[in-house]
Design a protein around this motif. Structure first.
Motif, short mmCIF file in Angstrom:
data_model
loop_
_atom_site.label_atom_id
_atom_site.label_comp_id
_atom_site.label_asym_id
_atom_site.label_seq_id
_atom_site.Cartn_x
_atom_site.Cartn_y
_atom_site.Cartn_z
N PRO A 19 8.77 -10.79 -1.56
CA PRO A 19 9.13 -9.61 -2.18
C PRO A 19 7.93 -9.32 -3.40
CG PRO A 19 11.39 -10.31 -1.70
CD PRO A 19 9.74 -10.95 -0.69
N ILE A 20 7.96 -10.70 -4.16
CA ILE A 20 6.91 -11.03 -4.61
C ILE A 20 5.49 -10.11 -4.70
CG2 ILE A 20 5.86 -12.23 -6.51
CD1 ILE A 20 8.61 -14.38 -5.94
N MET A 21 5.09 -10.70 -3.76
CA MET A 21 3.46 -10.87 -3.04
C MET A 21 3.93 -8.72 -3.00
SD MET A 21 3.08 -13.32 0.23
CE MET A 21 1.53 -12.32 0.67
N VAL A 22 4.65 -7.96 -2.42
CA VAL A 22 5.13 -7.01 -2.11
C VAL A 22 4.32 -6.37 -3.67
CG1 VAL A 22 6.09 -4.79 -1.69
CG2 VAL A 22 5.68 -7.10 0.12
N ARG A 23 5.64 -6.67 -4.43
CA ARG A 23 5.22 -6.24 -5.92
C ARG A 23 4.08 -6.17 -6.55
NH1 ARG A 23 10.60 -7.91 -9.57
NH2 ARG A 23 10.11 -5.64 -10.73
N ASP A 24 3.23 -7.81 -6.26
CA ASP A 24 2.13 -8.00 -6.86
C ASP A 24 1.20 -7.32 -6.83
OD1 ASP A 24 0.28 -9.35 -8.28
OD2 ASP A 24 -0.27 -10.36 -6.80
N LEU A 25 1.29 -6.99 -4.98
CA LEU A 25 0.27 -5.85 -4.58
C LEU A 25 0.55 -4.13 -5.35
CD1 LEU A 25 -1.11 -6.50 -0.65
CD2 LEU A 25 -2.08 -7.03 -2.72
N VAL A 26 1.68 -4.19 -5.21
CA VAL A 26 2.04 -2.20 -6.01
C VAL A 26 1.19 -2.46 -6.81
CG1 VAL A 26 3.38 -0.79 -6.64
CG2 VAL A 26 3.93 -2.26 -4.52
N MET B 194 0.79 -1.29 -0.01
CA MET B 194 -0.31 -0.29 -0.26
C MET B 194 0.98 0.92 -0.11
SD MET B 194 -2.99 -0.63 2.68
CE MET B 194 -3.93 0.76 2.22
N LEU B 195 1.52 1.42 0.49
CA LEU B 195 2.75 2.94 0.82
C LEU B 195 3.28 2.48 -0.76
CD1 LEU B 195 3.96 2.22 3.99
CD2 LEU B 195 2.78 3.84 3.80
N VAL B 196 4.36 1.76 -1.01
CA VAL B 196 4.89 1.87 -2.43
C VAL B 196 3.43 2.22 -4.00
CG1 VAL B 196 6.34 0.97 -4.07
CG2 VAL B 196 6.74 0.39 -2.03
N GLY B 197 2.64 1.70 -3.63
CA GLY B 197 1.41 1.83 -4.67
C GLY B 197 1.42 2.81 -4.54
N SER C 181 13.72 -8.92 -4.79
CA SER C 181 13.36 -10.03 -5.29
C SER C 181 13.74 -10.95 -5.91
CB SER C 181 11.50 -9.85 -5.53
OG SER C 181 12.21 -8.81 -6.87
N MET C 182 15.24 -10.46 -6.76
CA MET C 182 15.77 -11.57 -7.61
C MET C 182 16.56 -12.00 -6.83
SD MET C 182 14.70 -10.83 -10.80
CE MET C 182 13.01 -9.76 -11.20
#
Lengths: 281, 272
Positions: free
Chosen positions: B150-157, B98-101, B118-119
């Motif tokens: 990391p993948i979940m964060v990027r997905d949500l962003v 949420m913060l990043v998005g 995430s890599m």
């Protein structure tokens, strides 16, 4: 009154709008028309506060517009104006929730009940009674736009900005919602600015039709020359908000002139399809 | 009629769904019988009776040494680690997603960092985690979190950024503050996506769990599999693998049911 003073809007090298100066009187209903890509929507974004003018300024009652959207300017877009995860009632109530509960963003039970009565009245006003518990995906396109209107109006905005709000609707439904729009404008203390590509809609609803055009549209000129106001037409006969029927004006005509766009011979002669009782898509 | 237009009836659909499972069991049975006929002490494909026997020994007989029912103790240990890791990863994903998005400043600060982080192959970090955090539960849970968060964060962003611009503008014209828009407009719309993201990451989470347990643990499903591997105890390994698969499938279905139950509106959009 909204006053636009010599506004320019540029994105990098691209000039989109140039030399826009305009006064919009309180309770006017202004339609912005013009070919696509001529900056109508950009101009609406400036009024909304979503974008800032590159030059010039816009004031509302003498105060410069806040540089971000605020509750005094409501908006209805062509799509995505309502929240898909909220029921019809909650969609209308969310404005009240925001103003009444800074932390939770949701009113407590008692104050919410009072607000819900107001919201229900507004839902009835736009003709959505009985749908309070439905989600937007369960409504037709026309009903969603009615909901978006109710949602915006609960904030009692000074100015209502409409970005092709009825462009995606079928003609019959559009005629119905025109009647509603006219009534809301007439009964509420509202100044309306509507972007539309439909000339008929512009002249059906507005008190004033303003055309945007690129005076220099040669391919070589397109980057450095933006659109400006090409014509500003007061609709005749004048519509005045606050009369019982804004279309029935005290003017009479000896002989109906061919140029008169909307001569009131019967109730709302303009509307392509008068609403029939119970007629639904 | 074209094949793309042929649709199975409900019964046919069910039968077709069962078919691959049945074929797998039959293939195993045949293979097992063939191998055992050749060599009765073959350990590679034990007979169904030996599998049942092993399940009985692991799940319903107390271990002579510790007095525990090993199968259940292993399941509990693994699910405990997994649950904790999934909980932490979900919380991280929600907050940072949420913060990043939502906020361009935080996006400018963290998005490139997240993309790089995430890599990093999580398993390459495992030795570091064991050295830094010890061989206990912390390092295992951390590995799973590092692997999936990391993948979940990027997905949500991405999901937050996918929200129509119109909705956020509209919310502002209704007087919403950043915080209010976050909890009333953005959060409810990304929660269903978060659940889906969690479902998609279940497989990876199990992978990292088994990997960590294989290297260092004294209980857990992965630990047991790698322990009995030394004795070629396929009769234990097969039921354990089947059990792990079953647990993952159940979790997947349960999360999907949860999403439909809690967020009924997510199904409405699909119908139209």
């Amino acid at each position: 009154m909204i006053r636009v003073e010599n506004v320019w809007k540029e994105y990098g090298e691209q000039v989109v709008l140039e030399r826009i100066s305009l006064d919009i009187a309180d309770r006017a209903f202004v339609a912005l028309v013009g070919p696509s890509g001529c900056g109508k929507t950009t101009f609406l974004k400036l009024l909304l506060g979503e974008e800032q003018p590159s030059e010039g300024r816009i004031t509302l009652d003498g105060q410069p517009l806040a540089p971000e959207p605020t509750p005094e300017r409501g908006v209805v877009f062509q799509r995505y104006s309502v929240f898909p995860h909220l029921s019809v009632l909650d969609n209308v109530l969310i404005g009240r929730d925001f103003s009444g509960s800074p932390f939770r963003g949701r009113l407590g039970r008692v104050s919410r009940r009072a607000a819900a009565d107001e919201a229900r009245a507004l839902i009835a006003e736009v003709g959505l009674s009985g749908n309070e518990d439905k989600y937007p995906a369960q409504l037709s396109g026309g009903m969603q736009q009615r909901l978006a209107l109710a949602q915006a109006l609960i904030m009692r905005p000074r100015v209502l900005l409409l970005d092709e709000p009825f462009g995606a609707l079928d003609p019959g439904i559009r005629a119905d919602i025109h009647v509603l729009m006219k009534r809301l404008w007439n009964e509420t203390d509202l100044t309306v600015v509507m972007v539309t590509h439909d000339m008929r809609e512009a002249f059906t609803l507005a008190t004033r039709v303003i055309a945007f055009e690129r005076p220099r549209n040669a391919p070589a000129d397109r980057v450095r020359y933006g659109a400006s106001l090409s014509s500003d037409i007061a609709v005749w006969p004048p519509r005045v908000a606050g009369l019982t029927d804004p279309d029935s004006t005290p003017y009479t005509f000896a002989s109906p002139g061919g140029d008169d766009p909307a001569q009131a011979t019967g109730p709302r002669r303009d509307d392509p399809a008068p609403p029939l009782a119970g007629a639904k898509p | 009629m074209r094949f793309i237009n042929l649709k199975p009836s409900r019964t046919t659909q069910l039968m077709l769904a069962v078919l691959p499972f049945a074929l797998l069991v039959i293939a195993y049975g045949v293979g097992s019988v063939v191998r055992l006929a050749e060599n009765p002490s073959d350990k590679l494909l034990p007979a169904f009776a030996s599998l049942v026997d092993a399940i009985n020994r692991m799940a319903f007989t107390a271990d002579v040494r510790s007095g525990e029912y090993l199968f259940w103790a292993d399941t509990l240990a693994s699910l405990g680690r997994l649950g904790m890791a999934l909980g932490i990863a979900t919380a991280i994903a929600l907050v940072f997603g949420m913060l990043v998005g939502m906020f361009p400043y935080i996006r400018a600060l963290l998005a490139p960092f997240l993309a790089a982080i995430s890599m990093v192959p999580p398993l390459a970090l495992l030795p570091i985690l064991f050295i830094a955090l010890g061989l206990g539960e912390t390092s295992k849970v951390t590995l799973i979190v590092i692997g999936i968060a990391p993948i979940m964060v990027r997905d949500l962003v991405l999901r937050v950024l996918d929200l129509p611009r119109e909705q956020l503008i509209k919310a502002q014209t209704l007087g919403g503050s950043s915080w209010q828009i976050g909890i009333r407009v953005v959060l409810p719309q990304i929660l269903p996506r978060l659940i889906d993201g969690l479902r998609l990451q279940l497989g990876s989470a199990w992978l990292f769990l088994i990997a960590a347990e294989a290297i260092s643990a004294d209980s857990g499903l992965g630990y047991r599999i790698f322990l009995v591997r030394r004795y070629l105890s396929m009769d234990v390994i097969f039921p354990y693998v089947a059990w792990i698969t079953l647990l993952a499938v159940v979790a997947n279905v349960a999360l999907d049911l949860l999403r439909r139950r809690v967020f009924p509106w997510t199904e409405l959009g699909k119908a139209t």
